[in-house]
Design a protein around this motif. Structure first.
Motif, PDB file in Angstrom:
ATOM      1  N   ALA A  89      -2.707 -21.159  -4.548  1.00  0.00           N
ATOM      2  CA  ALA A  89      -2.481 -21.032  -5.986  1.00  0.00           C
ATOM      3  C   ALA A  89      -3.728 -20.461  -6.667  1.00  0.00           C
ATOM      4  CB  ALA A  89      -2.070 -22.357  -6.599  1.00  0.00           C
ATOM      5  N   MET A  90      -4.210 -19.355  -6.124  1.00  0.00           N
ATOM      6  CA  MET A  90      -5.399 -18.696  -6.677  1.00  0.00           C
ATOM      7  C   MET A  90      -5.017 -17.974  -7.973  1.00  0.00           C
ATOM      8  SD  MET A  90      -6.932 -17.158  -3.162  1.00  0.00           S
ATOM      9  CE  MET A  90      -8.644 -16.969  -3.526  1.00  0.00           C
ATOM     10  N   PRO A  91      -5.985 -17.677  -8.800  1.00  0.00           N
ATOM     11  CA  PRO A  91      -5.690 -16.963 -10.046  1.00  0.00           C
ATOM     12  C   PRO A  91      -5.114 -15.581  -9.774  1.00  0.00           C
ATOM     13  CG  PRO A  91      -7.971 -17.731 -10.018  1.00  0.00           C
ATOM     14  CD  PRO A  91      -7.375 -18.052  -8.695  1.00  0.00           C
ATOM     15  N   LYS A  92      -4.237 -15.135 -10.641  1.00  0.00           N
ATOM     16  CA  LYS A  92      -3.552 -13.857 -10.449  1.00  0.00           C
ATOM     17  C   LYS A  92      -4.501 -12.659 -10.560  1.00  0.00           C
ATOM     18  CE  LYS A  92       0.936 -15.320 -10.982  1.00  0.00           C
ATOM     19  NZ  LYS A  92       1.414 -15.710  -9.721  1.00  0.00           N
ATOM     20  N   ASN A  93      -5.643 -12.834 -11.219  1.00  0.00           N
ATOM     21  CA  ASN A  93      -6.558 -11.699 -11.352  1.00  0.00           C
ATOM     22  C   ASN A  93      -7.288 -11.378 -10.060  1.00  0.00           C
ATOM     23  OD1 ASN A  93      -8.207 -13.919 -11.333  1.00  0.00           O
ATOM     24  ND2 ASN A  93      -9.379 -13.341 -13.150  1.00  0.00           N
ATOM     25  N   LEU A  94      -7.132 -12.189  -9.018  1.00  0.00           N
ATOM     26  CA  LEU A  94      -7.742 -11.915  -7.716  1.00  0.00           C
ATOM     27  C   LEU A  94      -6.836 -11.116  -6.791  1.00  0.00           C
ATOM     28  CD1 LEU A  94      -9.462 -15.298  -6.851  1.00  0.00           C
ATOM     29  CD2 LEU A  94     -10.541 -13.189  -7.579  1.00  0.00           C
ATOM     30  N   VAL A  95      -5.564 -10.980  -7.144  1.00  0.00           N
ATOM     31  CA  VAL A  95      -4.606 -10.339  -6.243  1.00  0.00           C
ATOM     32  C   VAL A  95      -4.956  -8.879  -6.014  1.00  0.00           C
ATOM     33  CG1 VAL A  95      -2.184  -9.707  -5.947  1.00  0.00           C
ATOM     34  CG2 VAL A  95      -2.777 -11.940  -6.884  1.00  0.00           C
ATOM     35  N   LEU A  96      -5.091  -8.103  -7.069  1.00  0.00           N
ATOM     36  CA  LEU A  96      -5.351  -6.670  -6.922  1.00  0.00           C
ATOM     37  C   LEU A  96      -6.688  -6.377  -6.241  1.00  0.00           C
ATOM     38  CD1 LEU A  96      -4.227  -3.867  -7.404  1.00  0.00           C
ATOM     39  CD2 LEU A  96      -5.337  -3.891  -9.637  1.00  0.00           C
ATOM     40  N   PRO A  97      -7.783  -7.037  -6.602  1.00  0.00           N
ATOM     41  CA  PRO A  97      -9.036  -6.749  -5.880  1.00  0.00           C
ATOM     42  C   PRO A  97      -8.963  -7.068  -4.390  1.00  0.00           C
ATOM     43  CG  PRO A  97      -9.526  -7.912  -7.912  1.00  0.00           C
ATOM     44  CD  PRO A  97      -8.043  -7.903  -7.758  1.00  0.00           C
ATOM     45  N   ILE A  98      -8.281  -8.145  -4.022  1.00  0.00           N
ATOM     46  CA  ILE A  98      -8.154  -8.482  -2.602  1.00  0.00           C
ATOM     47  C   ILE A  98      -7.346  -7.417  -1.869  1.00  0.00           C
ATOM     48  CG2 ILE A  98      -7.134 -10.130  -0.978  1.00  0.00           C
ATOM     49  CD1 ILE A  98      -8.009 -12.344  -2.907  1.00  0.00           C
ATOM     50  N   ILE A  99      -6.259  -6.965  -2.485  1.00  0.00           N
ATOM     51  CA  ILE A  99      -5.436  -5.921  -1.874  1.00  0.00           C
ATOM     52  C   ILE A  99      -6.236  -4.628  -1.727  1.00  0.00           C
ATOM     53  CG2 ILE A  99      -3.428  -4.436  -2.263  1.00  0.00           C
ATOM     54  CD1 ILE A  99      -2.011  -6.886  -3.409  1.00  0.00           C
ATOM     55  N   LEU A 100      -7.014  -4.280  -2.745  1.00  0.00           N
ATOM     56  CA  LEU A 100      -7.819  -3.059  -2.665  1.00  0.00           C
ATOM     57  C   LEU A 100      -8.898  -3.147  -1.589  1.00  0.00           C
ATOM     58  CD1 LEU A 100      -8.162  -2.161  -6.442  1.00  0.00           C
ATOM     59  CD2 LEU A 100      -6.742  -1.049  -4.719  1.00  0.00           C
ATOM     60  N   VAL A 101      -9.490  -4.311  -1.418  1.00  0.00           N
ATOM     61  CA  VAL A 101     -10.488  -4.485  -0.359  1.00  0.00           C
ATOM     62  C   VAL A 101      -9.833  -4.319   1.010  1.00  0.00           C
ATOM     63  CG1 VAL A 101     -11.965  -6.196   0.769  1.00  0.00           C
ATOM     64  CG2 VAL A 101     -12.100  -5.871  -1.696  1.00  0.00           C
ATOM     65  N   ILE A 102      -8.650  -4.874   1.184  1.00  0.00           N
ATOM     66  CA  ILE A 102      -7.942  -4.744   2.468  1.00  0.00           C
ATOM     67  C   ILE A 102      -7.569  -3.287   2.731  1.00  0.00           C
ATOM     68  CG2 ILE A 102      -5.851  -5.369   3.720  1.00  0.00           C
ATOM     69  CD1 ILE A 102      -6.025  -8.100   2.313  1.00  0.00           C
ATOM     70  N   LEU A 103      -7.086  -2.582   1.708  1.00  0.00           N
ATOM     71  CA  LEU A 103      -6.760  -1.161   1.873  1.00  0.00           C
ATOM     72  C   LEU A 103      -8.000  -0.336   2.220  1.00  0.00           C
ATOM     73  CD1 LEU A 103      -4.194  -0.507  -0.990  1.00  0.00           C
ATOM     74  CD2 LEU A 103      -3.779  -0.426   1.461  1.00  0.00           C
ATOM     75  N   ALA A 104      -9.112  -0.614   1.549  1.00  0.00           N
ATOM     76  CA  ALA A 104     -10.347   0.113   1.843  1.00  0.00           C
ATOM     77  C   ALA A 104     -10.815  -0.164   3.266  1.00  0.00           C
ATOM     78  CB  ALA A 104     -11.435  -0.275   0.844  1.00  0.00           C
ATOM     79  N   ALA A 105     -10.709  -1.413   3.700  1.00  0.00           N
ATOM     80  CA  ALA A 105     -11.084  -1.743   5.076  1.00  0.00           C
ATOM     81  C   ALA A 105     -10.173  -1.022   6.068  1.00  0.00           C
ATOM     82  CB  ALA A 105     -11.016  -3.248   5.298  1.00  0.00           C
ATOM     83  N   GLY A 106      -8.885  -0.918   5.752  1.00  0.00           N
ATOM     84  CA  GLY A 106      -7.955  -0.181   6.612  1.00  0.00           C
ATOM     85  C   GLY A 106      -8.316   1.292   6.705  1.00  0.00           C
ATOM     86  N   LEU A 107      -8.732   1.882   5.591  1.00  0.00           N
ATOM     87  CA  LEU A 107      -9.146   3.282   5.616  1.00  0.00           C
ATOM     88  C   LEU A 107     -10.414   3.481   6.448  1.00  0.00           C
ATOM     89  CD1 LEU A 107      -8.508   4.334   1.913  1.00  0.00           C
ATOM     90  CD2 LEU A 107      -7.289   5.110   3.943  1.00  0.00           C
ATOM     91  N   VAL A 108     -11.371   2.587   6.284  1.00  0.00           N
ATOM     92  CA  VAL A 108     -12.610   2.688   7.060  1.00  0.00           C
ATOM     93  C   VAL A 108     -12.316   2.533   8.551  1.00  0.00           C
ATOM     94  CG1 VAL A 108     -14.801   1.533   7.543  1.00  0.00           C
ATOM     95  CG2 VAL A 108     -14.130   1.982   5.193  1.00  0.00           C
TER      96      VAL A 108
END
Length: 152
Positions: A89-108
């Motif tokens: 039940a984390m705050p909703k404002n953490l969803v997009l940054p976490i997803i973007l970090v995962i996408l960036a890691a996938g690209l790297v």
């Protein structure tokens, strides 16, 4: 044991573990009450993402296949992150940054695993490559050169 079987085994075992824990949480809510479907999704998608990541690392000679495996792994890690956010039940404002970090890691990882090679790089990009018409013209010229000394 082949690499493909290892990946399939990891995915199947992660599904089995998640299903057993979910069943235990339904049957014995006192001991496993904190375990819900979000945790089961986290276990399954995280382990499956890890298995696809290992499969991408072990794939040889096929850049497009590596990229597909990395795409699946990244997608599964995003699902795992969403399950974790839901379970804690984390705050909703953490969803997009976490997803973007995962996408960036996938690209790297995509650049590191494939070495920056393009999926459609073929013989025609190599130095000295001759297309069909150039090879045919050389054959005709060689045939003409071979016939000329004999005619004289």
């Amino acid at each position: 044991m082949s690499k493909k079987m290892l990946v399939r085994l990891i995915v199947a075992l992660s599904f089995l573990v998640a299903a057993v824990f979910y069943l235990l949480s339904v049957l014995d809510s006192e001991r496993f009450g904190g375990f819900n479907l979000a945790w089961a999704g986290l276990i399954f998608s995280g382990a499956s993402g890890f298995a696809f990541l290992l499969n991408a690392l072990g794939t040889k000679n096929s850049v497009s296949l590596k990229k597909i495996y990395l795409l699946f792994a990244t997608g599964l890690f995003i699902v795992a992150a969403l399950c974790l956010i839901s379970a804690l039940a984390m705050p909703k404002n953490l969803v997009l940054p976490i997803i973007l970090v995962i996408l960036a890691a996938g690209l790297v990882l995509g650049v590191l695993f494939t070495g920056g090679k393009k999926w459609d790089e073929g013989d025609n990009h190599k130095a000295g490559y001759k297309n069909y018409y150039q090879r045919k013209a050389e054959e005709e010229k060689q045939k003409a050169d071979d016939e000329d000394p004999q005619d004289k």
